[in-house]
Design a protein around this motif. Structure first.
Motif: not given
Length: 588
Positions: A203, A346-347, A266-269, A167, A165
């Motif tokens: 992360t 979220e992940s 990144a899988k998520n922002k 983050l 992520n």
């Protein structure tokens, strides 16, 4: 400081993997540029070919020359020694940038290796036979890495710690916060980020402090370890000023997230906005712009001066998931685990289960295991519900990666609606289990008909795996050949068992660590065997939000429905038609 490494290896070495191993040692050297004593002894033996073993022994003896007992006073000497070892022994001519976590890379693909490594006081990844865990809370102690198997590699580990992520924490530094409260907020931030492995492959964390203008305190990629990140957070100086929250969100969207440079995408922002009052600028446009850029926004409101409607405007929907409240800064630590859990979801929990008027993050295991396709459809607990018969010839097995691609969250709710008929209700079997590639249990719910008990197994930081048992008179109904709902509320340090909304028992857990996802997941299997047991099953779910335990009631169970006639009931738009309040449940 001293680093001692020993390795006992059987058969051949994978040079590329060994390159990763030695490169990680190089990083260790660079981190310990001060007086460093390094002793490396590499031996190997073949249990198959004694003659070959002698030849290999001689080769390894010659490889020890660059090392001996050296005291390295600068990184260049350290690097030259490593290069000499690689070139002379393993034909590896070029070192690349690596991270300390790559100590976990295997030296061959199929054999058991033993390592022992001691660092003082460097933070490292600890890996035992089955699991990997970053011991951030023990970072000032020595560690032992031992009994590494070929699958003991971070790429086979699934969980929140290893999530990929970007983050960003957007921290309120206005006058209303105050110096002492800002220091408390920094401590909370340290504790939240400690739940994730920090680095360009995991992360990445950036921190913005805002008042009249946003100030980038920590950019992406500046720190490679949790220890470095913690030190940087603790050194942030309080700004003071007005509250321009919208400007800070816009700054994160346009400047900070685009600056991310990492090996893996990144899988998520994710952005976490922490504020203790109403913004003095517009937050609507900035928040919309962030969501258009696929940034997930959490809003953390602290104290009584916050505006709930503004927090809901900032955060993603639903607000019950993405808005978190703290009474004040003195109690903000109470929401640490909630914040970690939300970021984790979220992940690890990207899928959503449609439950009445809302979607819940989790895993619809009936679909994940393809039970409707594999099993015979039957009548369920109610005429409106369908069940499925798993027979002894039904193999309900799937790859763990296909169902839990990022592992399990630290907290979750396991729910199963099932009926156990004779002779299954007298047998011991795993209702649900996750196995590593080597067949080691990573998580399991076991039903013991002989003892009329339920067992829960999960990973353990101390003893690889841990099992707790639930045995109570109220649990005996599970074996009466009628439909029942079995529910386990799994938290980080405890697990609670429910049967048909009745709390059975709570059991303590030692710290759980991430699971291996390189094996298989199964339903209705004999313990330690691959044979299936006959069961009737109607529901099999795993919810990521532990609060779903209160919303997910056993209203599809006829005996529970009948008891509602004598109890005060309330409408429940979340999981089923009616639910009983906690006060009502105490009556039963």
């Amino acid at each position: 400081m001293a680093l001692t490494i020993g390795a006992l290896m059987e058969q051949s070495i994978n040079p590329c993997a060994l390159g990763n191993f030695v490169e990680a040692l190089l990083l260790g050297c660079l981190l310990l540029i001060a007086k460093l004593e390094i002793q490396v002894v590499v031996t190997k033996r073949s249990l198959i070919d004694p003659i070959d073993a002698v030849r290999r022994r001689r080769m390894v003896d010659s490889c020890q020359a660059p090392w001996g007992n050296l005291r390295h006073r600068n990184s260049e000497l350290c690097k030259r020694s490593l290069n000499n070892l690689l070139e002379k022994c393993f034909s590896v001519h070029q070192l690349r940038s690596v991270h300390l976590e790559e100590l976990l890379q295997p030296l061959s693909k199929s054999l058991l290796h033993f390592f022992f490594i001691e660092f003082k006081p460097v933070q490292v990844v600890a890996c035992n036979r089955y699991h990997v865990s970053l011991l951030g809370h023990l970072r000032e102690q020595a560690f032992v890495l031992h009994t590494l198997q070929h699958n003991c590699s971070c790429r086979h580990i699934g969980g929140c710690r290893t999530a990929v992520n970007d983050l960003v924490f957007i921290m309120d530094g206005s006058w209303s916060v105050g110096f002492n409260n800002f220091e408390t907020a920094k401590t909370w931030l340290v504790n939240v980020t400690n739940g994730f492995d920090i680095g360009p492959e995991y992360t990445q964390v950036a921190v913005i402090q805002y008042s009249d203008t946003p100030r980038l305190e920590i950019p992406f990629g500046q720190f490679l370890t949790n220890k470095e990140l913690i030190a940087a957070i603790e050194s942030i100086k309080y700004l003071g000023g007005n509250t321009q929250t919208g400007r800070a969100i816009k700054f994160a969207t346009e400047n900070v997230f685009p600056s991310s440079q990492r090996i893996k995408t990144a899988k998520n922002k994710i952005a976490v906005v922490v504020t203790d009052g109403k913004s003095q600028d517009d937050v609507v446009d900035a928040s919309v712009e962030a969501r258009v850029d696929k940034i997930i926004l959490f809003a953390v409101g602290v104290g009584s001066e916050i505006t709930e409607s503004e927090l809901k405007t900032i955060a993603n929907k639903p607000s019950s998931t993405y808005v978190i409240f703290a009474e004040d800064y003195e109690t903000i630590e109470r929401i640490k685990e909630a914040m970690q859990q939300k970021i984790c979801e979220e992940s690890v929990c990207p899928t959503r289960i449609p439950v009445a008027a809302r979607d819940e993050k989790g895993f619809e295991l009936m679909l994940g295991f393809k039970i409707p396709q594999k099993a015979q459809e039957i009548f369920g607990s109610l005429t409106t519900e369908a069940g499925f018969l798993i027979t002894s010839q039904t193999d309900v097995t799937e790859n763990t990666r296909d169902i839990f691609p990022e592992g399990l969250p630290p907290s979750y709710v396991f729910v199963a609606t099932l009926r156990l008929k004779s002779p299954t209700n007298e047998q011991k079997f795993d209702l649900w289990r996750i196995l590593s590639k080597e067949g080691i249990i990573q998580a399991a719910v076991t039903i013991d008909g002989e003892q009329q008990a339920v067992l829960f197994t999960t990973t353990s930081l101390v003893n690889e795996i841990q099992t707790v048992a639930f045995k109570d008179g109220n649990l005996e109904k599970l074996f009466d050949e009628d439909w029942h709902q079995l529910k386990l509320l799994v938290l980080e340090m405890e697990v609670t068992c429910f049967l048909d909304d009745i709390k059975i028992q709570t059991r303590r857990l030692v710290q759980v660590i991430p699971i291996f996802i390189n094996g298989k997941a199964q339903v209705a299997k004999h313990v330690k065997r691959e044979t299936s047991v006959p069961i009737e099953i109607q529901k099999l779910r795993l919810y990521c939000d532990p609060q779903q335990s209160d919303r997910e009631t056993a209203c599809e169970i006829p005996s529970v429905t009948r008891s509602m006639r004598y109890l005060k009931v309330k409408r429940n738009i979340f999981s089923c038609k009616y639910y009983r309040s906690p006060e009502d449940r105490k009556i039963v």
